[in-house]
Design a protein around this motif. Structure first.
Motif, PDB file in Angstrom:
ATOM      1  N   ARG A   5       0.852  -1.198   0.000  1.00  0.00           N
ATOM      2  CA  ARG A   5       0.000   0.000   0.000  1.00  0.00           C
ATOM      3  C   ARG A   5       0.879   1.236   0.000  1.00  0.00           C
ATOM      4  N   THR A   6       0.493   2.220  -0.744  1.00  0.00           N
ATOM      5  CA  THR A   6       1.328   3.400  -0.874  1.00  0.00           C
ATOM      6  C   THR A   6       0.840   4.513   0.033  1.00  0.00           C
ATOM      7  N   ASN A   7       1.728   5.459   0.239  1.00  0.00           N
ATOM      8  CA  ASN A   7       1.442   6.576   1.128  1.00  0.00           C
ATOM      9  C   ASN A   7       0.925   7.744   0.292  1.00  0.00           C
ATOM     10  N   TYR A   8      -0.375   7.965   0.328  1.00  0.00           N
ATOM     11  CA  TYR A   8      -0.968   9.005  -0.501  1.00  0.00           C
ATOM     12  C   TYR A   8      -0.834  10.367   0.164  1.00  0.00           C
TER      13      TYR A   8
ATOM     14  N   PRO B  69      -4.935   6.851   7.686  1.00  0.00           N
ATOM     15  CA  PRO B  69      -3.550   6.375   7.742  1.00  0.00           C
ATOM     16  C   PRO B  69      -3.147   6.102   9.194  1.00  0.00           C
ATOM     17  N   TYR B  70      -1.920   5.673   9.393  1.00  0.00           N
ATOM     18  CA  TYR B  70      -1.487   5.275  10.732  1.00  0.00           C
ATOM     19  C   TYR B  70      -1.649   6.404  11.752  1.00  0.00           C
ATOM     20  N   ASN B  71      -1.296   7.626  11.378  1.00  0.00           N
ATOM     21  CA  ASN B  71      -1.440   8.792  12.267  1.00  0.00           C
ATOM     22  C   ASN B  71      -0.604   8.656  13.546  1.00  0.00           C
ATOM     23  N   PRO B 155      -0.275  -1.813  12.588  1.00  0.00           N
ATOM     24  CA  PRO B 155       0.670  -1.519  11.500  1.00  0.00           C
ATOM     25  C   PRO B 155       0.383  -2.313  10.217  1.00  0.00           C
ATOM     26  N   LEU B 156      -0.366  -3.410  10.328  1.00  0.00           N
ATOM     27  CA  LEU B 156      -0.678  -4.201   9.128  1.00  0.00           C
ATOM     28  C   LEU B 156      -1.907  -3.694   8.394  1.00  0.00           C
ATOM     29  N   ILE B 157      -2.763  -2.930   9.089  1.00  0.00           N
ATOM     30  CA  ILE B 157      -3.996  -2.500   8.405  1.00  0.00           C
ATOM     31  C   ILE B 157      -4.002  -1.020   8.034  1.00  0.00           C
ATOM     32  N   GLU B 160       0.959   3.981   6.066  1.00  0.00           N
ATOM     33  CA  GLU B 160       1.734   5.044   6.698  1.00  0.00           C
ATOM     34  C   GLU B 160       1.166   6.393   6.295  1.00  0.00           C
ATOM     35  N   GLY B 161       1.303   7.374   7.179  1.00  0.00           N
ATOM     36  CA  GLY B 161       0.838   8.706   6.820  1.00  0.00           C
ATOM     37  C   GLY B 161       0.202   9.401   7.998  1.00  0.00           C
ATOM     38  N   ASP B 162      -0.114  10.663   7.812  1.00  0.00           N
ATOM     39  CA  ASP B 162      -0.655  11.506   8.877  1.00  0.00           C
ATOM     40  C   ASP B 162      -1.638  12.476   8.232  1.00  0.00           C
TER      41      ASP B 162
END
Lengths: 288, 288
Positions: A5-8, B69-71, B155-157, B160-162
């Motif tokens: 999955r990519t980071n949008y 995203p993970y946040n 972390p699996l679902i 990455e991102g905020d």
């Protein structure tokens, strides 16, 4: 497993007709569409993509509420003896105060049902992009959504009965209400993007405060029919009884967790008309 | 449209071997299984029916969390500067206090992650049936579930991102945690019913505090394999991209909202083993 999955990027520049837009504002707004899955410029189509994603959560949330019976005491204003608040209203007020404290309503996509909480956010401000035209951004139909949900929708999805799980029912109600409110108030973003794409289409109707023409301008019967049909299919897919056996072909009617026609009627009679009402009211204030 | 749905009784008498049971208790307990869809006597099979329903909500809740995203800031203990609580922990503590105030934890199926709130329930007591054997009922693995969720599963679902939606992510986390906790702690009810059905099967292992034998007694490999396979299918069905077009047959891999193998691994590595741990620990205290 997450690596595929990519980071949008979540703050995407708006694709709008700059020359037309400059007559109204010298600011270059950005748009926040938290659940956008596209890294291209925001267009009506990409907003529709987000609305399509939101359909899933509306359907899940209705199915989740349907696992509890109606639980009448949660809606009886005399049950708690609290200033005529029902349990569900008292619960939503307390919950929204906590949500505000943790920053939920800093995101312009989120609107509380009871905005009179006094909690000061604990969280540092986050730079949510501001696309909405400020004098028009406060348009909301939260009261109508609240009344529609409790008076029309809930009796259609919850079986009669009382299992004592009042807080759980109220929490499920709030999730449904928030999903519907976010979807319907997305009409503000849709209206803003439509306006920026072709402001000259709307100017005379806005000046004339002509709601009827604006409603016609924001209506696409084909899109509406597609949405209604698709949301019904989602209620069938997400609300089916999944087993490892192949579905039987004996002609017995499939049982769904929530009647798919209730969901398509919800969209046809409430979600789409209320979204258009938000769009029109927003446009009426777009030149204030 | 709701008329075709029937009003199920929610407090169902337990079907147990009375003669065996009388040596342990003279009370006829009833069982509360709020989302049971059967009006027959409660058996292991009907408890499994409830567990099967709960799978749906676990899958929905994971899909809902995956839209954010993970946040990272929500999980950073230094972010809020609050006694080393992360935002998510502070949010869960505040939310559970409100849930307690509105009566959630009167239902023995619900266990808070932080039971040290002081809120007094506003709601009158509801007569939830009490099936659990009191000295064994307090068994819980909430801390393990909490750590597993944040360290392994999340972390699996979440990509990455905020996107700044920290409260929304934390609220989705809590829904996942509660769905998992309810499912895993259902092991207490399952153990009670298994014990009542055939107490003599368990007596010597309980007296000998023989966890290994008890684990073997509560294990059914066939049932476990079925559950793991079914929950994977549910992740495929509920997490698919539903459109009005027929699914393409061009061999492209279907994209799911949450990787179905993450969900089946969650069950195989955590949900089922933890449920059995709860069952065994419960049984170890069943004669206290």
């Amino acid at each position: 497993m997450a690596s595929s999955r990519t980071n949008y990027p979540h703050h995407l520049l708006l694709n709008f007709s700059l020359s037309s837009y400059l007559i109204f504002s010298s600011l270059c707004y950005c748009i926040s569409v938290s659940d956008s899955k596209s890294d291209s410029f925001i267009t009506i189509d990409s907003l529709r993509g987000s609305l399509e994603d939101q359909e899933n959560f509306i359907v899940y949330s209705l199915i989740e509420r349907a696992r509890y019976p109606y639980n009448y005491p949660a809606y009886d204003p005399s049950y708690l003896g609290l200033k005529n608040y029902s349990l569900v209203e008292a619960f939503v007020r307390d919950t929204e105060a906590i949500e505000a404290k943790f920053g939920r309503y800093q995101n312009p996509e989120e609107l509380p049902f009871f905005p009179d909480y006094k909690a000061f956010p604990l969280v540092p401000p986050f730079k949510f992009s501001q696309i909405l035209y400020p004098p028009a951004s406060s348009i909301n139909v939260s009261r109508t959504i609240w009344d529609m949900y409790f008076n029309k929708l809930l009796p259609l999805i919850a079986i009669e009965g009382d299992d004592g799980n009042y807080q759980q029912s109220a929490a499920s109600d709030l999730i449904c209400l928030q999903a519907l409110s976010k979807r319907i108030h997305y009409g503000r973003f849709v209206a803003e993007v439509k306006f920026r794409d072709a402001p000259s289409d709307y100017l005379s109707a806005i000046h004339a405060k002509d709601s009827e023409t604006l409603t016609r301008l924001v209506t696409s019967k084909t899109v509406e029919e597609t949405v209604i049909e698709r949301v019904k299919k989602k209620a069938e897919v997400f609300g089916q009884n999944v087993t490892l056996r192949e579905a039987s072909k004996d002609g017995n009617e499939t049982k769904y967790k929530v009647d798919p026609s209730v969901v398509s009627n919800l969209y046809g009679e409430w979600v789409i008309p209320l979204t258009k009402q938000v769009e029109v009211n927003y446009l009426l204030h777009r030149l204030d």
